[in-house]
Motif scaffolding. Structure first.
Motif, PDB file in Angstrom:
ATOM      1  N   THR A   1      18.335 -23.416  18.135  1.00  0.00           N
ATOM      2  CA  THR A   1      18.532 -24.687  17.428  1.00  0.00           C
ATOM      3  C   THR A   1      19.450 -24.543  16.222  1.00  0.00           C
ATOM      4  O   THR A   1      20.451 -25.269  16.103  1.00  0.00           O
ATOM      5  CB  THR A   1      17.174 -25.275  17.022  1.00  0.00           C
TER       6      THR A   1
ATOM      7  N   SER B   1      17.369 -26.957  27.427  1.00  0.00           N
ATOM      8  CA  SER B   1      17.151 -28.374  27.125  1.00  0.00           C
ATOM      9  C   SER B   1      15.953 -28.943  27.863  1.00  0.00           C
ATOM     10  O   SER B   1      15.470 -30.023  27.512  1.00  0.00           O
ATOM     11  CB  SER B   1      18.401 -29.188  27.489  1.00  0.00           C
TER      12      SER B   1
ATOM     13  N   PRO C   1      12.721 -29.761  25.303  1.00  0.00           N
ATOM     14  CA  PRO C   1      13.580 -30.288  24.231  1.00  0.00           C
ATOM     15  C   PRO C   1      12.996 -30.201  22.836  1.00  0.00           C
ATOM     16  O   PRO C   1      13.724 -30.187  21.858  1.00  0.00           O
ATOM     17  CB  PRO C   1      13.789 -31.743  24.646  1.00  0.00           C
ATOM     18  N   TYR C   2      11.672 -30.136  22.724  1.00  0.00           N
ATOM     19  CA  TYR C   2      11.081 -30.156  21.391  1.00  0.00           C
ATOM     20  C   TYR C   2      10.637 -28.773  20.932  1.00  0.00           C
ATOM     21  O   TYR C   2      10.098 -28.633  19.838  1.00  0.00           O
ATOM     22  CB  TYR C   2       9.904 -31.129  21.344  1.00  0.00           C
TER      23      TYR C   2
ATOM     24  N   GLY D   1      16.434 -29.094  22.365  1.00  0.00           N
ATOM     25  CA  GLY D   1      17.042 -29.934  23.384  1.00  0.00           C
ATOM     26  C   GLY D   1      18.212 -30.735  22.828  1.00  0.00           C
ATOM     27  O   GLY D   1      19.318 -30.723  23.383  1.00  0.00           O
TER      28      GLY D   1
ATOM     29  N   LEU E   1      15.560 -38.788  23.659  1.00  0.00           N
ATOM     30  CA  LEU E   1      14.756 -37.833  22.897  1.00  0.00           C
ATOM     31  C   LEU E   1      14.336 -38.421  21.552  1.00  0.00           C
ATOM     32  O   LEU E   1      13.228 -38.171  21.077  1.00  0.00           O
ATOM     33  CB  LEU E   1      15.547 -36.545  22.667  1.00  0.00           C
TER      34      LEU E   1
ATOM     35  N   TRP F   1      11.819 -36.314  32.072  1.00  0.00           N
ATOM     36  CA  TRP F   1      12.932 -35.722  31.322  1.00  0.00           C
ATOM     37  C   TRP F   1      13.737 -34.757  32.194  1.00  0.00           C
ATOM     38  O   TRP F   1      14.971 -34.760  32.190  1.00  0.00           O
ATOM     39  CB  TRP F   1      12.387 -35.009  30.087  1.00  0.00           C
TER      40      TRP F   1
END
Length: 1640
Positions: free
Chosen positions: A502, A547, A550-551, A557, A590, A603
């Motif tokens: 990230t 991805s 995503p969190y 993501g 998202l 997703w």
């Protein structure tokens, strides 16, 4: 005024300074200061005189006076003349030196006065101080301290005296023997030096610019010798600290030669103090000053001391820093300041010292070294420039450190290096990589908690600091752009840097965007010879794969997709336009979700759609093949993250599906099968999905690769002949088989439907079963592995579903159907019947569901075995215990749904009444099961089957539904099951059956029958388990059944219900009895009734307690008997002993079953209740003044009987018919039984019955009457009345003498609100009670009627006039309570019928005035009610009617303002507000006098201890404002006195007094004299408010109005208040005295 007035004020305040409360002392001090603000010289003179005349005044009080003097002097120094200044100086000097011993607070306060005066009169102060500083004699401690403070506060004025002072003091240094004297001398030398340095630094502003540093060199040198050589060796720690604090600034004034000479001794001497003192801040500060002095003179001896200096300072910087210790933090700053001096002086020596210590064995040493290194890089950047390579090389060791705190320090050093160009040097890449490694740290690696003594960092701190540093370096340090790009891309693909993705992506996005802005259209990544950079395929694969979660990792993501979007041109030139549309949509999705709300499946599907769009946009087979190759390469990287790996599998399948090269597809599929980790079951689904997705485009190739793999050596038992599985165990081979079966299932599910039918049996199922079973010596052997079973069942489900969903399914002959069904049933029977351990049975039932509709049809016995086996497997599963985790709940729900779908599919094959009967027969044992969870499941399934049958009903001819009675008889008793869910499902079953009957009778499918639809309404009432409600509902259901049941089905239904009487569930047995009774009643004319037999067994059946059919028979028989002999039955039952036993209660309730006789029973009971007197005076108390009352038996028994009869639902019509009589009689019965006792015989009997739990009801006369009234209201349809009264606690109030009136009022209010149409007759029954002989009945009826006037319903029903007349007649009642309630009722017209007040205004006002003047009420409660009533009526009566009584009312209520009773104060003040409101715009002078007279009480009662009184004052003052005809005053009232808002009383009072004195200065004397009355108030807050009011009035009035005030009286009163027991009062008195100086 004369000076004596100020003196008097001062004297009063100074006398009060001795108050015991510190807060009062502070306020007196503030008052003295306020006096000084107005008359500074007078105040100072008074203080000086007081201290001079009161020599024995204790020093704490002298201190307070001196503090006040300091404040006055500081604020008005420019206004003092020399004489006053001299007087103050002499006093302060005397106070300071009066005591030879140290009295710190006192002497410090005197010293502060001298320092304050010295800012303006330095010469005079110095003259006095120098007189105390005589050669040869040690001065007073505070003389020296004062001189020291003067040198800092007024350096320009003091420095010229320093030479002479130093000459005088220096000889004293040798004679000072006491440590305290030495300390103060050191303190003086320190401040003298600091003042001199300040003077020299600002010579351009100094009065004497000729002063030079050399002038102080000799004295400082002499002082240094004594301080350093003698005093520094003292054992007293305080003295040593004082010495070292002085040496620092002194070193800057010493001769350079002397300093150079002393440095070899001075520095070690100071460093030694580090070992002798815990608080080292002052040592470090002094050391820094000495080092600065040494460097400034170009010292050559400093080099010799450098090593010891560095060692000592390093030890200090390694001391752990505690955020709660400011001294330690301050020491750190001073030590770093020393390092800054040394870094600029000798950077080589500093680095030579620091860098080896990076390898120290102690954490603190490494931490401290890094801390100093970072500071040196930042603060000595120029000196460190040439040392960059050396420093970079030395940083290799810290990069290997595993300590979290050291890591954090290293990151901070890297941040400093980045800002100063270190990372651009060779070797800087290692530091960047280290920073990324720290960003990738998982949170669990670092310590989670820290104890109170632990030095560990909080969790995730290293990673958090690293992430923040990387982003800041990337975005804010421009010189780092070429260092980080494209180097950071190398960290994107390695798995070990996953945690840093990230922050990496965010930094890379920023760097890439900067490059795009600099060179639009150019490629961002240049691969020229840079083999370490990842390929575009690797970057795309990596970012897409991560991805899918995503969190994770702080939102990787969005960061990954954002980086992809920026790199679109480098991934492929054709992707820019497509990704510019699709990626923002994904990012928006998202943003709209969170980790809790995101659907992972949805997703991932969006990402796969994105991938398919990308492949379609590129449309380049070579690029697609390269991408698929990279995806396959990266698969092993995700072995630790199964979810991401499975997603990547799906991406591989999607990419292969887009590839046009069959060889590449085959090669990759074969490699996937060979390299898959079959021992990891989590991977099976991903591999299978990959093959399924690929099969959409390459079905033949996919099946070929699977079949070739099935035929390989993987399935042979002997490991010696394995091919690629030579090192795999037998268990792994079994897992591989499971994975392959799943692959076949997904291929069938995904492949084109038109191609699946031809391959289903020949290719797919054959190979699946080949995987599932093997042959040993020609015998088929099946696995017992549950995982393999589950894989087979799931795959069979998918295959069967694919076949069924095919357009040609109806023509497909499934030869293996029976074999598959048998296999599935075998799996189902093998599952444990008491628990759910796996989804095998669910999947197997789903497979059977998909198989049932396919041809050929199953044999009848096979279907029966299937149903029986599935029910046996699922129905008996035990429910989860309460409180257990509900992780199995979804599996249970899915399993039940699968069973429902299977039974529905079987029923669909035989949609006839007989087919329905067969299915219900299978469920019948479970419907009657003694276990509740089995019943509820069986009823739920039955309801679903019946609903399905109804929805798909096709009647070609009018045929009878021959088994309707049997089915209703089976389901209907379950409407009273112990389980709420079972009850509701039973109603649903009955509802469906009745509509089936209507369907068979020829009604259309969409026809809705009102009676049958009512079942759905009744269904909602079955949620609660109240037996009465349940059986009442069952009765209603039975009525509906009886209404719609064909006559020929009645017998079968009754027979089935009679069987239900023996049900193990007592509730269902009772429900069957209720339904039988209802059916007999509704349709009994078709059956032969046997009444004589029922009567003959009446008594015997009553002994069989709680058997529902016995109770039904008993109640039915008693109803018949009462219909013929009502009065005799009632009289007989009334003769039963009290309290009624349960059998008697049953018989009473039976009388309400038949509505035709209920009214007769109620009328008879009313007569019995009213015939006898309600109570008798007890003989035991005849001679006493308060005789006791004992209830009479007949009315008591009739009351209990009424309760029993009206408690039955069927009594409602009769209750409605007699509603007014019942209500009035029971309400009066309640009033007559207040405080009435039971006869002694019954008291003892009730105690015995209570002990044995035999009493069915409370026999207390009043409670039983209240309970009966509630029951009667409920049965009369007034549920809202009961609920409304209950919410307000009215029923409990009715039972008590103190709350009876309130309870009656609540009841009347509820009746007016919810039972208005019944009021005319109720009122008629109550109006006649005004002549009752029982006073309590008159009170109760008056309270009820009075409350009715509070509602508009009286006017709407045209009852107002008669009600007013009746109340007027009661106004002369001998009972004060009746008269009071009459006034309440008359006042209630204002809220109930406000439009009628004007018409009756004179009458109403006359009644209220009469109440105000009522002299027969010693407690004045009638007057209180009159005030409350007038407050309601004033705004509604005619102004002319009001004008004649206005003044009378105002005068009459004024005494109540200060009543000791809160209610009287609140009511009178509130009424005063309403009087003012009524006068708005037309206030006569005579009333204005009343307004002005009420201002002071209203203002002061804002501080009333009762909130209601304070609220009334707010209202009254807001209403008074307009009548005062001053807009700003009215606005102030409106602004500050809003309802519901807090009041800052002081601010409001200040504002009010300002306006009052501006507009009404002539009222000063009147207002002050009125407030003096409240100086003696009994309420502390009001006493405190009174002097506040006086003070603010004085503050804002012009001095010329002072003659209105009797100052002598006021001062005397305030002087008394200064002796008040409440400190708050004394504080306010002192504050007011301070304001009275205005009259000086």
């Amino acid at each position: 005024m004369t000076r004596s007035y100020v003196q008097k004020l001062s004297t009063i305040l100074l006398d009060a300074i001795t108050d015991k409360d510190p807060l009062v002392q502070e306020q007196v001090c503030s008052a003295l200061c306020a006096l000084g603000e107005s008359q500074p010289e007078e105040a100072l003179r008074a203080c000086e005189e007081h201290l001079r005349l009161h020599e024995k005044l204790a020093h704490p009080y002298r201190t307070m006076i001196l503090r006040a003097m300091e404040t006055v002097v500081s604020n008005h120094i420019s206004e003092l003349d020399k004489d006053m200044a001299r007087a103050v100086i002499l006093l302060a000097s005397s106070e300071m030196t009066k005591a030879k011993d140290l009295v710190w607070d006192w002497q410090q306060a005197a010293s502060n006065v001298l320092v304050a005066v010295g800012k303006q009169f330095i010469s005079t102060v110095m003259e006095e101080m120098l007189s105390k500083l005589q050669p040869g004699a040690l001065p007073h401690y505070f003389v020296v301290r004062t001189l020291a403070n003067l040198s800092v506060s007024n350096a320009f004025g003091m420095v010229p005296f320093l030479t002479s002072i130093l000459n005088t003091m220096l000889p004293m240094l040798g004679t000072a023997k006491h440590d305290t004297t030495r300390e103060v001398l050191c303190y003086a030398l320190q401040h003298f030096s600091e003042g001199t340095l300040e003077y020299l630094a600002n010579l351009d502003q100094a009065p004497d610019p000729t002063v030079r540093k050399d002038a102080f060199a000799s004295p400082m040198s002499s002082a240094y010798d004594i301080l350093f050589q003698q005093w520094l060796q003292s054992r007293e720690a305080k003295l040593r600290l004082a010495v070292v604090q002085a040496l620092g600034p002194m070193s800057n004034l010493m001769p350079s030669e002397k300093l150079e000479e002393q440095l070899p001794k001075l520095l070690p001497g100071v460093l030694t103090l580090y070992k002798r003192h815990a608080e080292t801040c002052h040592v470090s500060k002094s050391l820094g000053q000495i080092l600065e002095a040494a460097v400034s003179v170009g010292s050559r001896t400093l080099d010799v001391q450098l090593d010891s200096l560095l060692a000592a300072l390093h030890a200090q910087i390694c001391v752990p820093v505690e955020s709660t210790s400011p001294l330690v933090m301050s020491n750190q700053k001073e030590v770093l300041r020393c390092f800054t001096v040394l870094a600029r002086y000798s950077p080589d020596r500093l680095l030579a010292f620091l860098l080896p210590r990076l390898d120290s064995s102690t954490e603190r040493s490494r931490m401290g070294t890094l801390h100093v290194l970072r500071h040196a890089i930042n603060s000595a950047a120029a000196q460190m420039e040439v040392k960059k390579p050396f420093i970079l090389s030395a940083m290799r060791l810290p990069l290997l450190d595993t300590n979290s705190k050291v890591k954090r320090a290293v990151v901070q050093v890297i941040s400093a290096m980045a800002h100063h160009g270190y990372l651009e040097q060779p070797g800087g890449e290692a530091l960047v990589e280290y920073l990324v490694q720290q960003c990738a740290l998982p949170p669990e690696v670092e310590p989670q908690t820290a104890g109170p003594s632990s030095e560990e960092l909080p969790a995730d701190s290293v990673r958090a600091v690293s992430v923040r540093t990387l982003y800041l370096v990337s975005t804010t340090v421009d010189r780092m752009s070429d260092v980080l790009w494209p180097y950071l891309l190398e960290f994107v693909t390695p798995v070990r840097f996953t945690g840093a993705l990230t922050p990496l992506c965010r930094s890379l996005m920023h760097l890439a965007q900067k490059r795009q802005e600099a060179a639009p259209g150019a490629l961002l990544i240049q691969y020229d010879g840079n083999v370490t950079l990842p390929s575009p395929y690797a970057i795309a694969t990596r970012l897409l794969a991560v991805s899918s979660s995503p969190y994770h990792g702080d939102g990787r993501g969005a960061a990954s997709l954002g980086l992809l979007n920026v790199l679109h041109r480098d991934i492929h030139p054709l992707l820019g336009q497509r990704w510019a549309t699709t990626i923002p949509l994904l990012l928006e999705y998202l943003d709209e979700h969170s980790a809790d709300t995101l659907s992972q499946k949805e997703w991932e599907e969006k990402l796969l759609v994105f991938l398919r769009d990308t492949l379609a946009a590129v449309s380049d087979n070579t690029w697609v093949c390269q991408l698929s190759l990279e995806m396959c390469k990266q698969l092993p990287c995700y072995n630790g993250t199964p979810q991401e790996k499975n997603f990547l599998y799906r991406c591989v399948g999607t990419t292969l599906g887009a590839a046009s090269s069959k060889d590449v597809v085959k090669k990759h599929l074969r490699e996937l099968l060979e390299t898959a980790r079959y021992q990891e079951e989590a991977e099976h689904e991903g591999l299978a999905c990959c093959f399924g997705i690929c099969a959409i485009s390459h079905l033949d190739d996919t099946l070929t690769q699977l079949e070739d793999f099935v035929r390989s050596d993987v399935f042979r038992k002997s490991t010696g002949i394995f091919n690629i599985f030579k090192d795999r165990s037998e268990v792994e081979a079994e897992k591989a088989k499971g994975a392959l079966m799943l692959c076949y299932g997904h291929v069938a599910a995904r492949a084109p439907r038109e191609l699946v039918l031809a391959r289903a049996e020949s290719d797919i199922l054959r190979n699946m079963f080949q995987c599932f079973s093997t042959k040993v010596l020609g015998v088929k052997v099946e696995t017992k592995d549950p995982a393999l079973k589950l894989c087979l069942v799931q795959s069979v489900c998918m295959v069967c579903q694919a076949i069924r969903s095919s357009a040609q399914a109806s023509c497909f002959h499934f030869a293996q159907k029976a074999e598959l069904v048998a296999q599935m049933m075998e799996f189902i029977r093998a599952e444990p019947s008491d628990c759910l351990r796996s989804p095998i049975r669910k999947k197997a039932m789903l497979a059977c569901t998909y198989l049932v509709p396919l041809e050929p049809a199953l044999e009848e016995q096979v279907r029966a075995d299937m149903v029986h086996g599935c029910l046996q497997s699922v129905m008996a599963v035990l429910p989860e215990p309460e409180g257990d985790d509900d992780h199995q709940e979804p599996l249970y729900l899915d399993t039940m749904q699968a069973l429902e779908d299977l039974l529905t599919s079987l029923l669909q094959r035989d949609m006839t009444p007989q087919g329905l009967q067969v299915m219900v027969e299978h469920l019948s044992p479970w419907i009657k099961s003694p276990r509740g969870h089995e019943r509820v499941r069986a009823l739920a399934l039955s309801s679903c089957l019946l609903q399905h049958f109804l929805e798909h009903l096709h009647v070609s001819a009018l045929v009878p539904f021959h088994n309707l009675g049997l089915l209703i008889g089976l389901f209907s008793p379950r409407c009273a099951d112990l389980w709420p869910a079972t009850r509701q499902e039973a109603v649903s079953c009955v509802h469906s059956l009745l509509y089936l009957q209507l369907g068979y009778e020829g009604f259309a499918r969409d026809y809705r029958d009102d009676a049958v639809e009512r079942l759905l309404v009744l269904k909602g009432g079955l949620v609660h388990s109240d037996p009465a409600t349940l059986f009442h509902t069952c009765h209603s259901i039975a009525q509906i059944i009886a209404k719609r049941l064909p006559p020929n089905q009645l017998i079968s239904l009754l027979l089935t219900l009679f069987e239900g009487l023996g049900d193990s569930d007592k509730n269902c047995s009772r429900a069957a009895s209720v339904m039988i009774n209802c059916l007999l009643k509704e349709r009994g004319h078709l059956l032969q009734e046997k009444v004589p037999e029922i009567v003959s067994v009446l008594r015997s059946k009553l002994q069989e307690t709680w058997e529902e059919h016995v109770r039904q028979a008993t109640q039915y028989s008693v109803s018949l008997l009462a219909s013929q002999h009502c009065e005799a039955v009632v009289s007989s039952l009334l003769g039963s002993p009290l309290p009624f036993d349960s059998q008697t209660c049953i018989l009473w309730r039976a009388l309400a079953v038949e509505p035709s006789i209920t009214a007769q029973v109620l009328e008879l009971l009313l007569q019995k209740m009213s015939r006898d007197v309600p109570f008798k005076e007890s003989r035991a108390f005849l001679l006493s003044s308060c005789p006791g009352r004992v209830a009479t038996l007949l009315p008591l028994a009739a009351t209990c009987a009424l309760s029993e009869v009206t408690s039955v639902a069927a009594s409602a019509p009769a209750v409605l018919e007699l509603y007014p009589q019942l209500f009035a009689a029971l309400l009066l019965r309640v009033s007559c039984t207040l405080g009435v006792q039971l006869p002694r015989t019954l008291q003892a009997k009730e105690r015995r019955a209570t002990g044995l739990a035999l009493a069915s009801r409370n026999l207390d006369p009043c409670s039983s009457a209240v309970d009966t009234l509630q029951v009667m209201l409920l049965r009369g349809g007034s549920e809202d009345v009961v609920q409304c009264v209950e919410l307000g606690g009215g029923w409990e109030s009715l039972r008590t003498s103190t709350g009876h009136e309130e309870g009656v009022a609540r009841l009347a209010s509820a009746m007016a609100k919810f039972a208005g149409p019944r009021l005319p007759l109720v009122m008629k029954a109550l109006l006649c009670t005004h002549s009752s002989v029982y006073e309590v009945q008159r009170v109760t009826s008056t309270a009820f009627l009075a409350e009715l006037l509070n509602s508009s319903v009286v006017k709407d029903l045209m009852l107002l006039e008669s009600l007013l007349d009746n109340l007027a007649a009661r106004q002369k009642d001998t009972c004060a309570s009746v008269r009071r309630l009459v006034l309440r009722g008359l006042a209630n017209i204002a809220s109930g019928s406000p439009d009628k007040v004007r018409a009756h205004g004179p009458q109403l006002l006359t009644s209220m005035i009469s109440g105000l003047d009522d002299g027969d009420d010693p407690q004045s409660l009638v007057a209180l009610e009159a005030m409350l009533g007038l407050a309601k009526l004033l705004g509604l009566v005619e102004p002319w009617d009001l004008r004649s009584v206005l003044l009378h009312v105002a005068v009459r209520i004024r005494p109540f303002f200060d009543s000791e009773k809160m209610d009287f104060r609140s009511a009178s003040i509130c009424l005063f507000g309403h009087l003012n409101k009524a006068c708005h715009g037309n206030c006569e002078d005579i009333f204005l006098e009343q307004v002005i007279g009420g201002l002071v009480p209203l203002l002061l009662h804002l501080q009333d201890p009762q909130a209601s009184v304070a609220g009334a004052c707010k209202f009254a003052l807001r209403m008074c404002g307009p009548n005062l005809e001053r807009e700003d005053l009215a606005e102030a009232f409106q602004k500050h006195l809003q309802e519901g808002r807090g009041l800052h009383f002081g601010e409001f009072l200040n504002t009010t007094c300002k306006h009052l004195m501006r507009h009404f200065p002539d009222l000063l004397g009147r207002l002050v004299s009125t407030s003096l009355f409240y100086f003696k108030s009994s309420w502390e807050d009001v006493r405190a408010a009174a002097p506040m009011l006086t003070g603010f009035l004085v503050l804002h009035v012009e001095p010329e109005h002072r003659q209105q005030v009797d100052l002598e009286q006021l001062l005397a009163a305030l002087q008394l208040l200064l002796k008040d027991p409440a400190p708050a009062v004394r504080m306010k008195a002192a504050e007011t005295l301070g304001r009275l100086v205005k009259f000086a």
